[in-house]
Structure formats: C-alpha cells, structure tokens
Design an enzyme around this catalytic site. Sequence first.
Site, PDB file in Angstrom:
ATOM      1  N   GLN A 506       0.815  -1.205   0.000  1.00 45.98           N
ATOM      2  CA  GLN A 506       0.000   0.000   0.000  1.00 45.98           C
ATOM      3  C   GLN A 506       0.855   1.265   0.000  1.00 45.98           C
ATOM      4  O   GLN A 506       0.492   2.265  -0.593  1.00 45.98           O
ATOM      5  CB  GLN A 506      -0.929   0.005   1.223  1.00 45.98           C
ATOM      6  CG  GLN A 506      -1.957   1.124   1.218  1.00 45.98           C
ATOM      7  CD  GLN A 506      -2.843   1.103  -0.012  1.00 45.98           C
ATOM      8  OE1 GLN A 506      -3.089   0.041  -0.591  1.00 45.98           O
ATOM      9  NE2 GLN A 506      -3.319   2.257  -0.423  1.00 45.98           N
ATOM     10  N   GLU A 507       1.989   1.217   0.671  1.00 47.57           N
ATOM     11  CA  GLU A 507       2.835   2.406   0.801  1.00 47.57           C
ATOM     12  C   GLU A 507       3.530   2.775  -0.505  1.00 47.57           C
ATOM     13  O   GLU A 507       3.498   3.929  -0.922  1.00 47.57           O
ATOM     14  CB  GLU A 507       3.897   2.183   1.888  1.00 47.57           C
ATOM     15  CG  GLU A 507       3.385   2.314   3.307  1.00 47.57           C
ATOM     16  CD  GLU A 507       3.126   3.763   3.701  1.00 47.57           C
ATOM     17  OE1 GLU A 507       3.455   4.678   2.919  1.00 47.57           O
ATOM     18  OE2 GLU A 507       2.575   3.978   4.791  1.00 47.57           O
TER      19      GLU A 507
END
Length: 657
Positions: A506-507
């Site tokens: 996600q990052e």
Amino acid sequence: MKILTPLIAGAALATAAPWAGAQNRGDDTVLEMQKAFRKGDKQRLAALLPGARGHALEPWAAYWELRARLEEAQPSEVTAFLQRWAGTYQEDRLRNDWLLLLGQRRDWDQFAEFHPQFRMGDDREVHCYALAIEQIKGTAAESAGAEMLRHWYALRELDDGCSSAAAEMLAAKKIKPLDVWRKARLGAEANRLRVVRKAVEIVAPDALPQLREALDSPTKYLTGRATARGKERQELVVLALTRMAMSDVANAASLLDSKWGPHLSAEERNWLWGLIGKQAATALSPDALSYYANVGRDADLTDDMLAWRTRAALRAGQWKLVGRSIDAMSPAARQESVWTYWKARALMANRPGDEDRAAARQLYARIAGTTGFYEQLALEELGERVTQPPAPAPLTEEEKATARANPGLNRALYAILMGLRSEGVREWNYTTNLHTPGGMGERELLAAADFACQREVWDRCINTSERTKGVIDAAQRFPMPFRSAVVERARGIGLDPAYVYGLIRQESRFIMDARSGVGASGLMQVMPATARWTARKIGLEGFSPQQLYDRDTNITIGTAYLKLALDDFDGSMPLAAAAYNAGPGRPRNWRNGPVLDAAIWAENVPFSETRDYVKKVLANTVNYAAILTGQPQSLKSRLGTVGPRDARAPEPNKDLP
C-alpha cells in the site's frame, strides 16, 4: 532493474545492443527536455528537440516542445503532430490540451472538428464544452443538464468548461437556479472560494457585492443585517453558515437554530443540518446524530452527508438509521461494497426474520470475494475464508511476445526506468486502458502485467493485474519482492510478514526510490525524522536519511517502527496501520469513545486517505497470509475491537513520533 526489450519500430525488431546504445545517447537530451518543459522554457525545448530525433521517447520530446507553445501554435502544426504520432498517448494528450484551449477561445467549429477523435474521453471540462456546443446548436438532449451537473459537481477547482456549460443550461432552463447554488455550496464546503464566486456570478450576479462579506466574514454577516433580498439573501446565508460550520460547528448550529432557520426554505435547512451533522460526525462528536435529527427530508442531503450519518449511526449502534441512511443514497452509492456490506449488517441486526436473512445473504453474495476489505468481510459472513484464488491458465509465449512488442508499453517502461515515472505511468495506463480503441482484454492485461513484473516495475504489474474481472492472478497482484529480507526481518522482531507485505504494497507498491509529497522515502515510506528517532531507538549508529533508499536499511527502520507502533496500540493491526499513515497522536484520539467492532472504527476514521489505507493494508495482509501459509485466512480475526486504552496500562512509547 532488468534491461528493457527493444522498442518495436513498425513491424521490425531491432537488435538489443545497437538499440540500447542509440537510446542511451539521447537519454540525457530527453531528461533535459522534461526539465525545460516544467520550467516553461520554450527556447530550450526547441534547441534540444533535434537531439531527441529517433529516440524511443521522441513522442514525449515532440509533445513537450509543442505543448509549451500551444497557445501561439497554428492549427496546421497541431494537425501535423496528431498525424505524425497517430495512435500514441501523446497524440491524444495533445488533442485533450488543444480541445481545452479551443473551448476557452469559444472556437466551437474547430472544437467540433477535433472532439470526435478524442479517445480518452475522461476530461470532465472537455465533456462540458461538448455539451455546451450541443446546447448552443439546439441539439442537446433533455438529459444534458443532469449530465453536465454530474461533471461540474465532481470538479473541485474552478473550471471554464462546466461553468460555461452551466450558464448555457441555466439560460435554457435545462438546470434550475438551485442546481447552481448547490455548486456554490460545494465550493464553500471545500474552501474553494473562486468556485463559489463563479457559481454566484452565473445565477445571481447582483449578489456578488454581498457575497464577499458572507464568505470572508461569515460571523459578521450572520450576526448583522444581511442586505441581499429574497432567494439571494437566503442562499448567501446558507453560504455563510457553510463557511462557519467548517470551523465552528456549534456556533453554526446555534445560529441556524435560533436565528436563520425560519428564514430559510426546508431544502436549505435540511442541507445545512446535513452539513453540520457531517462535520460533527467527522470530528467523532456524539452530537452528530442530534444535528442530523433536524433533517426533515433525506433527499435533500448529498451522498457524502448520508455516508457520514451512516458512520455516526454505526458508532452509536443505531442499526435502523444505518439502513435508512443507506437506502436514501443514490443508486450508484448504494452499489458500493462498503454500503452493500453495512446494509446487510443492518438487516441482520435486531432480531431479523427469514426475509431479512435472505436479503442480507443476497447482498453479501453480491460483493463477496478476496479482492478488498468489505469483499472479504462479506465472504466471512457467508461462512467462508480467504484462500488463494485459482490461477488463470498460463500465458502462452505468443501472448507474452505480443505484450513485449507493444510500442506503448515499451515506451512507458523505458520512461519509468529512465526516471520519468509520471510520464511512463500515464502512457502505460493509456495503453492498457480498456476504454480506448484497441484496449486490452483480460488475457492481454495479464500479459502486460507479466511484462511489468518481469521488468520488476511492480506498481504497473500490480495495478494492471488488478483490472482483470474474470480471473485473479495472485502472484501478479500480490508479488513478494525481497522475500528473504522482508520475511526474516519481520519474524526476527515478532511481526507477521504478511502484515509487513500488506503495508509495503500500500505504501510504495515496492518502488525502491518512492518519495511522497511530504518527504516519506523508500519501500516503507518512512519520514526522515521518524527514521532518525527509530534508528536511535534500535541502536542503529551512523544513520542518515539518505540511507532510506537502501533496501535493507529501509526495511529495518520501517519494520522496527511498525513493531513499536503495534506494541503501543496493544497489538491492534488497524490502530497501528492508522498510526503508520497518520502518526500515532490521531488514532490515540480516534480510539476514545465506545468500544467498537474494528470494522466500524475503521469506517469512522475521519481522514479519507487513512480510512482507505487501513482497510487496504488489512485486506492486503489477509491475501499475503493466504499465499505465505497456504491456509484459509480470516480478516475478522485480525480486526478485533477498538476502544480506549486501559488507563491502568503503561504507554510503551510516549514519545512515539
């Protein structure tokens, strides 16, 4: 990174070595041209362009040079560019730019000539110009007004296309004055004051002198004597109360209740109470539902207001209101997985009958799957667990070769690997877009994703594979680069490797040199100050923020901080994920209040970015756990409940940044 395959020129495949050498000689020129384009240096672009001839990214070089001087360019130059680069992203990108310029110039004849070939068709302002032309020509459909409003309301910034179309539609009575006032309200809510002024200029130009005071000094305007009359005065009061509500909910509510309510229409009062309720709900205030209780007609509320009433009702355990709020949303909103899931939960609350159970089961079945947070929760409600989906049939060599031979994909990867990530991502997305002529089908998307995976361009690998509907290739959607480094480090400090992978995905989408707008860096997107604090905490000597771009150092710092956050929040994955994204101070406050099902807590996170982040990290974690263990997995088991910290328990890290 692996070396790209050669770019296909026509049908001929050049040998790799000469091609790579030729391209590399022009790389510096292309990079210099991008810098010149960002600076708006037309002369520099013109001087550099000959050096980019024959380069793989020549379409970009030619685009930058012409785009920088488009306002003084001749139509013949634009036409020549479109013909020279026919079928490319750059052709359609310049057509988009040209259409916007023609719209601003009100050159409707040329606009009508160029618009039919616009393949992307995703520019709301261009769409509004086209609707305005139809209205001017008298060929607009009866639905044109509603179509224009959808585009206009979705635009947050001031625009010319939809604003001009709105003026035409209002004059033709295709839309109502209230529709334009609602645009002004949305602008006031978003603190886009130029948007507000433009809308008022369209619907009530005589009110502009009073508008400035209503926007700039709402308290003075509301406590004084408003000078505008009738409907104009009412709407200016609404705008002033909107401005006030964004910073002072209690005072706005008091003035609406005690002074202005009787002077406003029912629609205006309902809209304001919906806004005030929403603002209170985003602050997690227990007063939110009491404000919403003043709404007499749900149809006067926006989907966003109804969404926040639903969230507030979830926090309060008012399941009937949850169901009623979702029912009042637009059909499109009700179809979203989040509201489908909570509608089903509402049906199952408070002694459901057989009919309620059947309806809830139907709703769960409609969204159940492995792909997202609510899809996974719905799957569990049906008694199942998340497992690896069956792999699609292996790609054939022919399918892989077709992807490797695609000029747009090659240009995109070349740009990304050169450091022109923004340009490369846009061209990749355009090339794989299903909505463009010749767009890709499911097997083609899998082959394109495979091409990106093989070149270790993980964000394009993941994003492209995510667009398939009929099949899921888990290896593409949930890749595990640097597996030994991540798994060993995570297990060594007592972290679930699936949680770490879920967060990295996600990052950064596994982009090593990723850097956010606020300065977070590397795979795990760690802020420099946080990294320095964490390095001291774990005894990592000689650390400097530049080391965040080193894979192993970034993983060491990022996992250490995640473990400290997880310990600080009593092992709660949702709270730790929120802390990783928004800092620990906010979730410490957000956890105060009633003890909640963590799914309800996550849905009530006030920041939309963090709310989305928490849900995606947890859903990613479940998928990675299924891959790593080969066993069925439960999202619910990772959620638990969220409530205030036990006052008797010591805080592990009071200085956790």
